[in-house]
Design an enzyme around this catalytic site. Structure first.
Site, PDB file in Angstrom:
ATOM      1  N   GLY A   1       7.714  -5.123  -3.092  1.00 56.82           N
ATOM      2  CA  GLY A   1       8.426  -3.966  -3.636  1.00 56.82           C
ATOM      3  C   GLY A   1       9.901  -3.920  -3.264  1.00 56.82           C
ATOM      4  O   GLY A   1      10.751  -3.593  -4.082  1.00 56.82           O
ATOM      5  N   ALA A   2      10.198  -4.229  -2.000  1.00 56.59           N
ATOM      6  CA  ALA A   2      11.592  -4.101  -1.538  1.00 56.59           C
ATOM      7  C   ALA A   2      12.342  -5.412  -1.648  1.00 56.59           C
ATOM      8  O   ALA A   2      13.508  -5.494  -1.270  1.00 56.59           O
ATOM      9  CB  ALA A   2      11.588  -3.640  -0.082  1.00 56.59           C
TER      10      ALA A   2
ATOM     11  N   LYS B   1      11.435   9.746  -2.983  1.00 59.96           N
ATOM     12  CA  LYS B   1      12.532   8.902  -3.498  1.00 59.96           C
ATOM     13  C   LYS B   1      12.003   7.913  -4.529  1.00 59.96           C
ATOM     14  O   LYS B   1      12.503   7.836  -5.645  1.00 59.96           O
ATOM     15  CB  LYS B   1      13.212   8.160  -2.332  1.00 59.96           C
ATOM     16  CG  LYS B   1      13.952   9.101  -1.376  1.00 59.96           C
ATOM     17  CD  LYS B   1      14.705   8.353  -0.309  1.00 59.96           C
ATOM     18  CE  LYS B   1      13.831   7.695   0.718  1.00 59.96           C
ATOM     19  NZ  LYS B   1      13.025   8.612   1.532  1.00 59.96           N
ATOM     20  N   VAL B   2      10.974   7.141  -4.174  1.00 59.28           N
ATOM     21  CA  VAL B   2      10.470   6.120  -5.098  1.00 59.28           C
ATOM     22  C   VAL B   2       9.745   6.789  -6.271  1.00 59.28           C
ATOM     23  O   VAL B   2       9.984   6.456  -7.443  1.00 59.28           O
ATOM     24  CB  VAL B   2       9.534   5.118  -4.377  1.00 59.28           C
ATOM     25  CG1 VAL B   2       9.013   4.083  -5.365  1.00 59.28           C
ATOM     26  CG2 VAL B   2      10.252   4.427  -3.208  1.00 59.28           C
TER      27      VAL B   2
ATOM     28  N   GLU C   1      -2.451  -6.902   5.806  1.00 58.29           N
ATOM     29  CA  GLU C   1      -1.561  -7.853   5.103  1.00 58.29           C
ATOM     30  C   GLU C   1      -1.312  -9.081   5.956  1.00 58.29           C
ATOM     31  O   GLU C   1      -0.979  -8.932   7.138  1.00 58.29           O
ATOM     32  CB  GLU C   1      -0.241  -7.159   4.764  1.00 58.29           C
ATOM     33  CG  GLU C   1      -0.471  -6.058   3.727  1.00 58.29           C
ATOM     34  CD  GLU C   1       0.788  -5.324   3.292  1.00 58.29           C
ATOM     35  OE1 GLU C   1       1.869  -5.593   3.847  1.00 58.29           O
ATOM     36  OE2 GLU C   1       0.686  -4.484   2.403  1.00 58.29           O
TER      37      GLU C   1
ATOM     38  N   ASP D   1       0.607  -3.954  -4.772  1.00 55.01           N
ATOM     39  CA  ASP D   1       1.626  -4.698  -4.027  1.00 55.01           C
ATOM     40  C   ASP D   1       1.334  -4.637  -2.534  1.00 55.01           C
ATOM     41  O   ASP D   1       1.919  -5.403  -1.767  1.00 55.01           O
ATOM     42  CB  ASP D   1       3.004  -4.075  -4.308  1.00 55.01           C
ATOM     43  CG  ASP D   1       4.145  -4.821  -3.621  1.00 55.01           C
ATOM     44  OD1 ASP D   1       4.168  -6.075  -3.719  1.00 55.01           O
ATOM     45  OD2 ASP D   1       5.005  -4.181  -2.988  1.00 55.01           O
TER      46      ASP D   1
ATOM     47  N   VAL E   1       2.345   0.756  -4.967  1.00 54.74           N
ATOM     48  CA  VAL E   1       3.439   0.083  -4.248  1.00 54.74           C
ATOM     49  C   VAL E   1       3.779   0.886  -2.994  1.00 54.74           C
ATOM     50  O   VAL E   1       4.855   0.733  -2.440  1.00 54.74           O
ATOM     51  CB  VAL E   1       4.724  -0.128  -5.098  1.00 54.74           C
ATOM     52  CG1 VAL E   1       4.563  -1.202  -6.123  1.00 54.74           C
ATOM     53  CG2 VAL E   1       5.203   1.165  -5.714  1.00 54.74           C
ATOM     54  N   ALA E   2       2.839   1.747  -2.567  1.00 48.45           N
ATOM     55  CA  ALA E   2       3.114   2.571  -1.378  1.00 48.45           C
ATOM     56  C   ALA E   2       2.587   1.881  -0.133  1.00 48.45           C
ATOM     57  O   ALA E   2       3.288   1.059   0.486  1.00 48.45           O
ATOM     58  CB  ALA E   2       2.509   3.951  -1.556  1.00 48.45           C
ATOM     59  N   ARG E   3       1.345   2.157   0.219  1.00 44.90           N
ATOM     60  CA  ARG E   3       0.700   1.494   1.350  1.00 44.90           C
ATOM     61  C   ARG E   3      -0.760   1.240   0.995  1.00 44.90           C
ATOM     62  O   ARG E   3      -1.425   2.122   0.408  1.00 44.90           O
ATOM     63  CB  ARG E   3       0.766   2.371   2.618  1.00 44.90           C
ATOM     64  CG  ARG E   3       2.125   2.328   3.317  1.00 44.90           C
ATOM     65  CD  ARG E   3       2.414   0.932   3.891  1.00 44.90           C
ATOM     66  NE  ARG E   3       3.722   0.839   4.510  1.00 44.90           N
ATOM     67  CZ  ARG E   3       4.822   0.403   3.895  1.00 44.90           C
ATOM     68  NH1 ARG E   3       4.786   0.051   2.624  1.00 44.90           N
ATOM     69  NH2 ARG E   3       5.950   0.293   4.560  1.00 44.90           N
TER      70      ARG E   3
ATOM     71  N   HIS F   1       3.367  -7.706  -1.266  1.00 47.45           N
ATOM     72  CA  HIS F   1       4.290  -6.705  -0.702  1.00 47.45           C
ATOM     73  C   HIS F   1       5.760  -7.067  -1.028  1.00 47.45           C
ATOM     74  O   HIS F   1       6.570  -7.296  -0.131  1.00 47.45           O
ATOM     75  CB  HIS F   1       4.096  -6.571   0.822  1.00 47.45           C
ATOM     76  CG  HIS F   1       4.599  -5.254   1.354  1.00 47.45           C
ATOM     77  ND1 HIS F   1       4.014  -4.633   2.431  1.00 47.45           N
ATOM     78  CD2 HIS F   1       5.619  -4.448   0.968  1.00 47.45           C
ATOM     79  CE1 HIS F   1       4.657  -3.495   2.689  1.00 47.45           C
ATOM     80  NE2 HIS F   1       5.642  -3.360   1.810  1.00 47.45           N
TER      81      HIS F   1
HETATM   82  N1  NAD Z   1       6.013  -1.824  -1.589  1.00 46.79           N
HETATM   83  C1  NAD Z   1       7.177  -1.737  -0.991  1.00 46.79           C
HETATM   84  O1  NAD Z   1       7.804  -2.731  -0.682  1.00 46.79           O
HETATM   85  C2  NAD Z   1       7.744  -0.385  -0.697  1.00 46.79           C
HETATM   86  C3  NAD Z   1       9.121  -0.171  -0.749  1.00 46.79           C
HETATM   87  C4  NAD Z   1       9.623   1.097  -0.464  1.00 46.79           C
HETATM   88  C5  NAD Z   1       8.750   2.125  -0.118  1.00 46.79           C
HETATM   89  N2  NAD Z   1       7.439   1.850  -0.020  1.00 46.79           N
HETATM   90  C6  NAD Z   1       6.480   2.907   0.326  1.00 46.79           C
HETATM   91  O2  NAD Z   1       6.503   3.867  -0.720  1.00 46.79           O
HETATM   92  C7  NAD Z   1       6.154   5.136  -0.212  1.00 46.79           C
HETATM   93  C8  NAD Z   1       7.172   6.166  -0.670  1.00 46.79           C
HETATM   94  O3  NAD Z   1       8.449   5.845  -0.180  1.00 46.79           O
HETATM   95  P1  NAD Z   1       9.662   6.868  -0.407  1.00 46.79           P
HETATM   96  O4  NAD Z   1      10.871   6.185   0.052  1.00 46.79           O
HETATM   97  O5  NAD Z   1       9.607   7.410  -1.783  1.00 46.79           O
HETATM   98  O6  NAD Z   1       9.251   8.014   0.602  1.00 46.79           O
HETATM   99  P2  NAD Z   1       9.620   9.540   0.511  1.00 46.79           P
HETATM  100  O7  NAD Z   1       9.395  10.092   1.867  1.00 46.79           O
HETATM  101  O8  NAD Z   1      10.936   9.723  -0.133  1.00 46.79           O
HETATM  102  O9  NAD Z   1       8.511  10.140  -0.466  1.00 46.79           O
HETATM  103  C9  NAD Z   1       7.180  10.322  -0.114  1.00 46.79           C
HETATM  104  C10 NAD Z   1       6.695  11.577  -0.803  1.00 46.79           C
HETATM  105  O10 NAD Z   1       5.292  11.668  -0.580  1.00 46.79           O
HETATM  106  C11 NAD Z   1       4.998  13.032  -0.449  1.00 46.79           C
HETATM  107  N3  NAD Z   1       3.701  13.242   0.163  1.00 46.79           N
HETATM  108  C12 NAD Z   1       3.404  13.325   1.496  1.00 46.79           C
HETATM  109  N4  NAD Z   1       2.095  13.546   1.631  1.00 46.79           N
HETATM  110  C13 NAD Z   1       1.565  13.600   0.385  1.00 46.79           C
HETATM  111  C14 NAD Z   1       0.255  13.819  -0.112  1.00 46.79           C
HETATM  112  N5  NAD Z   1      -0.771  14.046   0.698  1.00 46.79           N
HETATM  113  N6  NAD Z   1       0.081  13.804  -1.441  1.00 46.79           N
HETATM  114  C15 NAD Z   1       1.129  13.597  -2.281  1.00 46.79           C
HETATM  115  N7  NAD Z   1       2.380  13.402  -1.860  1.00 46.79           N
HETATM  116  C16 NAD Z   1       2.594  13.398  -0.550  1.00 46.79           C
HETATM  117  C17 NAD Z   1       6.164  13.582   0.335  1.00 46.79           C
HETATM  118  O11 NAD Z   1       6.272  14.979   0.170  1.00 46.79           O
HETATM  119  C18 NAD Z   1       7.320  12.847  -0.260  1.00 46.79           C
HETATM  120  O12 NAD Z   1       7.923  13.590  -1.298  1.00 46.79           O
HETATM  121  C19 NAD Z   1       6.057   4.957   1.298  1.00 46.79           C
HETATM  122  O13 NAD Z   1       4.725   4.737   1.621  1.00 46.79           O
HETATM  123  C20 NAD Z   1       6.849   3.706   1.557  1.00 46.79           C
HETATM  124  O14 NAD Z   1       6.463   3.078   2.728  1.00 46.79           O
HETATM  125  C21 NAD Z   1       6.908   0.642  -0.311  1.00 46.79           C
HETATM  126  O1  3PG Z   2       8.405   0.514   3.543  1.00 42.79           O
HETATM  127  C1  3PG Z   2       9.166  -0.257   3.009  1.00 42.79           C
HETATM  128  O2  3PG Z   2      10.400  -0.185   3.083  1.00 42.79           O
HETATM  129  C2  3PG Z   2       8.598  -1.318   2.160  1.00 42.79           C
HETATM  130  O3  3PG Z   2       7.234  -1.368   2.281  1.00 42.79           O
HETATM  131  C3  3PG Z   2       9.252  -2.653   2.350  1.00 42.79           C
HETATM  132  O4  3PG Z   2       8.693  -3.349   3.406  1.00 42.79           O
HETATM  133  P1  3PG Z   2       9.311  -4.764   3.804  1.00 42.79           P
HETATM  134  O5  3PG Z   2      10.609  -4.488   4.480  1.00 42.79           O
HETATM  135  O6  3PG Z   2       8.342  -5.373   4.749  1.00 42.79           O
HETATM  136  O7  3PG Z   2       9.485  -5.532   2.555  1.00 42.79           O
END
Ligand code: NAD
Ligand code: 3PG
Length: 546
Positions: free
Chosen positions: A284-285, A154-155, A264, A259, A233-235, A282
């Site tokens: 991102g959201a 999604k992201v 943390e 991020d 911005v993932a983990r 952190h």
């Molecule tokens: N910083 C923030 O505040 C924030 C906000 C939202 C999401 N996130 C993080 O962003 C990440 C993605 O979120 P999302 O909503 O897009 O999730 P999502 O599940 O929609 O997308 C994740 C993608 O990663 C892929 N994937 C899994 N293993 C993989 C690998 N080994 N190599 C490459 N790709 C792989 C999956 O197939 C999937 O398409 C998550 O870690 C989520 O926690 C962080």
């Molecule tokens: O995985 C998530 O949705 C993001 O990392 C956002 O985390 P937060 O709710 O702690 O801001």
């Protein structure tokens, strides 16, 4: 006095709209910054818990809940702070809010990418410190550069679309993403090695899993273009942070914009303090819009789950689309009741180990998702003989733990495609029965049921065809088929003021053996059951609570 409302503990700041929605249904306790010990103490008084990424929902939390905690709501996407195995073992549903912060995270990724490329945060800090360093903060351009999006979910896909708008050449690596979805965005899916070797910028968007843990490390940094720039911005855990500091010092990585961090807030400041690192806590959201959206999404999911609805965003239970669920609903009740019926026919001392379920349906095998039905049969089989609480979340786990094997089979029928199922048959093999007539010719306990006018009915016991709605309790009684039997049993029950809701007789042939199934609204006394057993023609009988 006990409050009739459920209690929801909101352990991290949640948007007001979500809190208000929860308050319409539950007592809401907003207690932030709890220590693990405080959380474990409070949790035994709560039916649901809502967290963001800052609260560790460990096994200890589930153990401390004493079985009361039914739902954990993660107001966001990542569920790496929730011990999912422990939640499942404790029958606790975990739901998340997977979509409401996607755009916010993608926008933050782009903000970090552009800020890093133009040294925005360093230049800002320097100007605020009274300096005017125009030569020091010359940036790099984005247009024409290659961006590797790692994780095209999604992201990641939203970041890719935005980066293309900035004139970047975008490639992506994601072992599970469909290539046509990537192609539709004008993005080519490539191997991990190709992505990291050809990128000028790498943006991380995969979940933290055992496979992605420290996926960027000394070895993978060495394969990158010298001067690569990284956004995360993932983990935090997807990068080996010590290795990143070394790569920054060596100039392999020119800059990083982060991020998220392994711990943390980050304990070791070497990375955050590095002059080529742009860091945010952190965020991102964290937009007003995303937080309101997430709060509403999670509040609705938690309230729904507390009301017994199946959550569309369940993380540790099958997600069943609403239209499938409404079709299957009467069969869900039938499945549980057949499980309860079958297990009560097992004679004490026989361990139930092997169960076969046959679904009779005219629909193609892949047009029937049986996970829900299997879970409910498991619930019916286990709950009457144990103290376990079984639900959709822990059914498979509980069955496995008890050494109960449930095999499923399809019987393809020629009937109408309108109904998802014609019948469900439950067989328990290698056991004795307290009602021998429930054994089929091949020796297993066999009960079969159908849904009639929306109500579950048992329609076969052993080899006998019966027809009793599975609404109250039933008495199964085998007798020599002869006139007056229904009257004799009926009058014993009426003397006890037990209301008979349904009665049906299944027989092999006239004047041979017959099985009478009698539905009763009240529980007959032991004395009246004894009197039924003493009717001369009655060969065996059993009383079953459904
Ligand atoms: N910083 C923030 O505040 C924030 C906000 C939202 C999401 N996130 C993080 O962003 C990440 C993605 O979120 P999302 O909503 O897009 O999730 P999502 O599940 O929609 O997308 C994740 C993608 O990663 C892929 N994937 C899994 N293993 C993989 C690998 N080994 N190599 C490459 N790709 C792989 C999956 O197939 C999937 O398409 C998550 O870690 C989520 O926690 C962080
Ligand atoms: O995985 C998530 O949705 C993001 O990392 C956002 O985390 P937060 O709710 O702690 O801001």
């Amino acid at each position: 006095m006990c409050s009739p409302k459920p209690t929801v503990l909101v352990a991290e700041k949640l948007g007001e709209a979500g809190v208000n929605l929860l308050k319409q249904f539950a007592d809401v306790d907003c207690s932030y910054n709890l220590t693990s010990k405080e959380l474990c103490t409070k949790i035994s008084l709560c039916d649901a818990l809502i967290v963001r990424s800052g609260t560790k929902v460990s096994r200890e939390v589930f153990e401390s809940s004493g079985g009361r905690l039914k739902v954990v709501g993660r107001a966001g996407v990542g569920i790496d702070n929730v011990d999912l195995a422990a939640a499942t073992e404790h029958g606790c549903l975990v739901v998340n809010a997977p979509t409401a912060n996607t755009v916010a995270a993608a926008e933050h990724g782009i903000a970090l990418l552009t800020a890093m490329a133009r040294n925005i945060s360093q230049a800002d800090a320097s100007l605020k410190a009274g300096k005017w360093l125009r030569n020091k903060y010359v940036g790099v351009s984005l247009v024409g550069k290659t961006l590797a999006v790692m994780g095209f979910g999604k992201v990641g896909s939203e970041v890719a679309r935005r980066a293309k708008g900035l004139g970047m050449h975008v490639i992506a690596h994601d072992p599970y993403a469909p290539a046509d979805r990537a192609r539709a965005t004008g993005v080519e899916l490539v191997s991990f090695d190709e992505a990291i070797a050809s990128a000028d910028f790498i943006s991380l968007h995969m979940p933290l899993t055992p496979a992605t843990n420290k996926i960027l490390n000394d070895e993978t940094f060495a394969k990158m273009k010298k001067g690569v720039r990284i956004v995360n911005v993932a983990r935090g855990g997807v990068i080996d942070e010590d290795a990143l500091v070394r790569a920054l010092d060596a100039g392999i990585v020119a800059q990083a914009a982060l991020d998220v961090f392994t711990v943390e807030p980050p304990k070791d400041s070497k990375l955050v303090q590095h002059e080529n690192v742009t860091a945010t806590p952190h965020l991102g959201a964290s937009t007003m819009e995303a937080q309101e959206g997430v709060a509403i999404e999670i509040a609705e999911a938690v309230v729904g789950a507390l009301n017994g609805e199946l959550a569309a965003t369940a993380v540790n239970a099958p997600m069943v689309p609403a239209e499938v669920l409404s079709e299957l609903k009467p069969f869900v009740a039938l499945a549980e009741k057949l499980g309860r019926l079958a297990v009560q026919l097992v004679a004490g001392g026989s361990g139930v180990k092997s169960v076969k379920v046959i679904y009779g349906s005219a629909r193609a095998p892949d047009d029937l998702d049986t996970r829900l039905l299997r879970a409910m049969i498991t619930k019916g089989l286990i709950e009457p003989i144990s103290s376990s609480f079984v639900n959709l979340v822990n059914a498979d786990f509980t069955a496995k733990q008890r050494g109960l094997r449930i095999a499923e089979e399809r019987s393809l029928l020629n009937g109408s495609l309108e109904s998802p199922l014609e019948f469900i048959q439950v067989q328990i093999s290698s056991v004795d029965s307290k009602f021998a007539s429930a054994l089929s010719d091949s020796g297993e306990i066999r009960v079969e049921g159908r849904v009639k006018d929306g109500i579950p009915h048992v329609t076969k016991v052993g080899s006998f065809e019966v027809d009793v709605s599975l609404e109250g309790s039933i008495i199964l009684c085998r007798q020599v088929d002869q006139p007056g039997m229904i009257g004799k049993v009926g009058s014993i029950l009426s003397e006890e003021n037990v209301n008979v809701s349904f009665m049906s007789v299944g027989r092999i042939a006239p004047r041979k053996h017959a099985v009478m199934a009698i539905g009763v609204d009240e529980e007959p006394t032991k004395e009246s059951l004894k009197r039924i057993g003493e009717i001369p023609a009655v060969e065996e009988f059993v009383y079953l609570k459904i």
